[in-house]
Every structure is written in structure tokens, then in C-alpha cells.
Design a protein around this motif. Structure first.
Motif, short mmCIF file in Angstrom:
data_model
loop_
_atom_site.label_atom_id
_atom_site.label_comp_id
_atom_site.label_asym_id
_atom_site.label_seq_id
_atom_site.Cartn_x
_atom_site.Cartn_y
_atom_site.Cartn_z
N LYS A 65 0.97 -1.23 0.17
CA LYS A 65 0.13 0.03 0.16
C LYS A 65 0.50 0.99 -0.13
CE LYS A 65 -3.91 1.73 2.68
NZ LYS A 65 -4.74 1.95 3.53
N GLU A 66 1.86 0.95 0.91
CA GLU A 66 3.13 1.90 0.66
C GLU A 66 3.65 2.60 -0.68
OE1 GLU A 66 7.04 3.57 3.06
OE2 GLU A 66 5.35 2.46 3.87
N ASP A 67 3.58 1.68 -1.00
CA ASP A 67 4.70 1.32 -2.82
C ASP A 67 4.07 1.58 -4.03
OD1 ASP A 67 7.65 1.02 -3.07
OD2 ASP A 67 7.64 -1.30 -2.76
N CYS A 68 2.45 1.58 -3.83
CA CYS A 68 1.70 1.54 -5.08
C CYS A 68 1.33 3.23 -5.10
CB CYS A 68 0.58 0.77 -5.21
SG CYS A 68 0.82 -0.74 -4.73
N PRO A 69 0.65 4.13 -4.18
CA PRO A 69 1.24 5.62 -4.50
C PRO A 69 2.10 6.25 -5.27
CG PRO A 69 -0.48 4.42 -2.39
CD PRO A 69 0.84 3.90 -3.24
N ASN A 70 3.34 5.23 -4.73
CA ASN A 70 4.53 6.39 -4.77
C ASN A 70 4.88 5.91 -6.96
OD1 ASN A 70 5.61 6.86 -2.47
ND2 ASN A 70 6.87 5.50 -1.60
N ALA A 71 4.46 4.37 -7.00
CA ALA A 71 4.20 4.29 -8.23
C ALA A 71 3.93 5.18 -9.20
CB ALA A 71 4.28 2.87 -8.79
N ILE A 72 2.43 5.56 -8.61
CA ILE A 72 1.40 6.67 -9.14
C ILE A 72 1.64 7.54 -9.27
CG2 ILE A 72 -1.02 6.84 -9.49
CD1 ILE A 72 -1.76 4.17 -7.93
N SER A 73 2.35 8.39 -8.51
CA SER A 73 2.69 9.35 -8.37
C SER A 73 3.74 10.16 -9.55
CB SER A 73 2.96 10.21 -7.01
OG SER A 73 4.06 9.35 -7.05
N LEU A 74 4.89 8.87 -9.91
CA LEU A 74 5.72 8.73 -10.96
C LEU A 74 5.25 8.95 -12.21
CD1 LEU A 74 7.84 7.01 -8.86
CD2 LEU A 74 8.78 8.97 -9.65
N ASN A 75 3.71 8.29 -12.56
CA ASN A 75 3.14 7.55 -13.60
C ASN A 75 1.78 6.96 -13.44
OD1 ASN A 75 3.38 6.85 -16.28
ND2 ASN A 75 4.23 4.86 -15.84
N PRO A 76 1.33 8.53 -13.27
CA PRO A 76 -0.23 8.04 -13.45
C PRO A 76 -1.09 7.13 -14.26
CG PRO A 76 -0.08 10.32 -13.66
CD PRO A 76 1.29 9.96 -13.77
N LYS A 77 0.45 6.60 -15.78
CA LYS A 77 -0.72 6.24 -16.01
C LYS A 77 -0.40 4.59 -15.99
CE LYS A 77 -2.91 8.42 -19.18
NZ LYS A 77 -4.47 8.53 -18.91
N ASN A 78 0.32 4.64 -14.68
CA ASN A 78 0.90 3.12 -14.45
C ASN A 78 -0.33 2.03 -13.73
OD1 ASN A 78 1.95 0.58 -13.30
ND2 ASN A 78 3.82 1.85 -12.49
N PHE A 79 -1.58 1.78 -14.59
CA PHE A 79 -2.62 1.04 -14.33
C PHE A 79 -2.39 -0.56 -12.99
CE2 PHE A 79 -4.11 4.00 -17.66
CZ PHE A 79 -5.23 4.20 -17.22
N LYS A 80 -0.78 -1.09 -13.86
CA LYS A 80 -0.83 -1.92 -13.13
C LYS A 80 -0.49 -1.77 -11.18
CE LYS A 80 1.41 -4.67 -16.27
NZ LYS A 80 2.77 -5.56 -16.73
N ALA A 81 -0.17 -0.99 -11.05
CA ALA A 81 0.24 -0.11 -9.70
C ALA A 81 -1.14 0.17 -9.62
CB ALA A 81 1.15 0.90 -9.73
N GLN A 82 -2.20 0.97 -9.92
CA GLN A 82 -3.51 0.93 -9.65
C GLN A 82 -3.65 -0.29 -8.81
OE1 GLN A 82 -5.44 4.33 -11.75
NE2 GLN A 82 -3.80 4.87 -12.29
N TYR A 83 -4.37 -0.77 -9.56
CA TYR A 83 -4.90 -2.65 -9.46
C TYR A 83 -3.87 -2.84 -8.59
CZ TYR A 83 -5.66 -7.39 -10.53
OH TYR A 83 -5.46 -8.43 -9.31
N ARG A 84 -2.77 -2.74 -8.26
CA ARG A 84 -2.21 -3.81 -6.91
C ARG A 84 -2.24 -2.81 -5.73
NH1 ARG A 84 3.39 -4.53 -10.29
NH2 ARG A 84 2.69 -6.67 -11.73
N LEU A 85 -2.64 -1.46 -6.01
CA LEU A 85 -3.45 -0.54 -5.00
C LEU A 85 -4.27 -0.66 -4.32
CD1 LEU A 85 -2.42 1.38 -3.15
CD2 LEU A 85 -4.11 3.66 -4.62
N SER A 86 -5.30 -1.64 -5.39
CA SER A 86 -6.51 -1.97 -4.74
C SER A 86 -6.75 -3.27 -4.09
CB SER A 86 -7.20 -2.44 -6.42
OG SER A 86 -7.66 -3.17 -6.85
N GLN A 87 -5.32 -4.11 -4.60
CA GLN A 87 -4.70 -5.10 -4.00
C GLN A 87 -4.88 -5.32 -2.73
OE1 GLN A 87 -2.33 -6.50 -6.67
NE2 GLN A 87 -4.11 -8.51 -6.45
#
Length: 202
Positions: A65-87
Motif C-alpha cells: 500500500k505504501e509502494d503503489c502510491p509512489n508508483a502512481i505519483s511518478l506515472n499516473p498511467k501505471n495502471f498495474k500499480a493502481q490495480y495492485r493498490l486495490s489489492q
């Protein structure tokens, strides 16, 4: 060791099921950015997202949960990170939060593998919610009726009238289980089914 090597070796460790090693490799790559290497944002985003997946495999939900927002903030189109955030909320037992996240995310996913996984997760979560809140239940039943209408319309246009009637009927049966589904939507599906029945008898 450069960031690309860390990513590649981390991915290989993931394939081997060595999640500790994968986390170590991704962390090594990210540490380069902290030491003045100034990695491209999309590279850092991928490393965060991949490390989140390794955390998920180890059921380290809080770390993911801590890593995913970092990934998304760097690349808002990183949908894999968004999916993993929901997990992460799913793993923590917050099923309705995960379900709401996936509802917004699934239409945006372009990667077919990720999209299938997200849809499967959504169905699994729905099955896990024994007593969904009225708002959540109403939202998903309305979505089911809209999908049934759309699919029925497509089948009717293709001349598959009997199948279209089946889809309309499934949607109406679903809508009958909850109140507050828009009357206009229900009326349209009834009308479409009636039209399909007339075509079937011609």
C-alpha cells in the motif's frame, strides 16, 4: 549495478518465486535514485510497482500500500500499480474499498492480462462480501442491468434474438432483487425484451 539490471534480476527472481530477492533487487534499483543517479520517473514507477507485487505475493499488504502510491505519483498511467493498490485493502479485509477501487479502475485498464486479473478479483470480492452495503449492492445491480441491456441489444442486432431475450431476462431478474434501480432503465429493458419477443415470433 544499474536500475535496468535491478529490474531484470528482480523480475527473474519473481518468476522463480524468490520474492525476498526480488524485493532486494527492486530496492537496490530505487536506492540509485536516492544517491544522485536521477532515474527516469517511469523507471522508478515500474520499480515501485514491481516491488509492490512482490510484497503482495508475501502478503505484506501495508508495504504494498505504501509502494503503489509512489508508483502512481511518478506515472499516473501505471495502471498495474493502481490495480495492485486495490489489492492491498482486499488483503487487509476491506472488501468494499477494494471493490470500489476496482469498479473505477477496470474500464481504464488496457493491458489484457491485468484487465482479466482485475475483473476476476472484482468477482471474487463480490463473492466475499456477505452483506454489502445497500449503496454498493444497488450500484452493482444497476451495472449488471446496464450490461445485460447492452449485451442484449448487441445480440439482437446480430440476429441472435433468443439469446438477447435471455440476457434481458437475466438483467431484469437481477434488478428485481433490489429497490431503487432507475425505473427508466428497467422500463427500457422490458421494452427491448418485448420487441425481441415480437421479432422471435415473426
Amino acid at each position: 549495478q544499474d536500475a535496468e539490471t535491478s529490474r531484470t534480476e528482480g523480475n527473474e527472481a519473481m518468476k522463480q518465486g524468490d520474492f525476498d530477492e526480488a524485493i532486494r533487487q527492486y530496492s537496490t534499483g530505487l536506492s540509485l535514485n536516492q544517491h544522485g543517479c536521477h532515474l527516469p520517473e517511469d523507471v522508478c514507477s515500474t520499480l515501485h510497482s514491481n516491488r509492490a507485487l512482490a510484497y503482495i505475493k508475501m502478503q505484506r499488504w501495508a508495504d504494498a500500500k505504501e509502494d503503489c502510491p509512489n508508483a502512481i505519483s511518478l506515472n499516473p498511467k501505471n495502471f498495474k500499480a493502481q490495480y495492485r493498490l486495490s489489492q492491498a485493502p482486499y488483503g487487509l479485509g476491506r472488501f468494499e474499498v477494494a471493490l470500489t477501487d476496482l469498479e473505477h479502475l477496470v474500464p481504464e485498464l488496457v493491458d489484457p492480462v491485468c484487465k482479466r486479473s482485475a475483473m476476476a478479483s472484482k468477482q471474487e470480492i463480490i463473492g466475499r462480501i456477505e452483506e454489502p452495503s445497500p449503496d454498493i449492492r444497488r450500484e452493482f445491480i444497476q451495472k449488471g442491468l446496464e450490461d445485460a441491456k447492452s449485451r442484449g441489444n448487441d445480440l439482437c442486432k446480430q440476429g441472435k434474438v433468443a439469446e438477447s431475450i435471455e440476457h434481458y431476462s437475466k438483467g431484469l431478474r437481477l434488478a428485481s432483487t433490489v429497490k431503487a434501480v432507475p425505473d427508466q432503465l428497467t422500463s427500457i429493458v422490458h421494452s427491448n425484451r418485448a420487441f425481441a419477443n415480437i421479432k422471435l415470433q415473426q
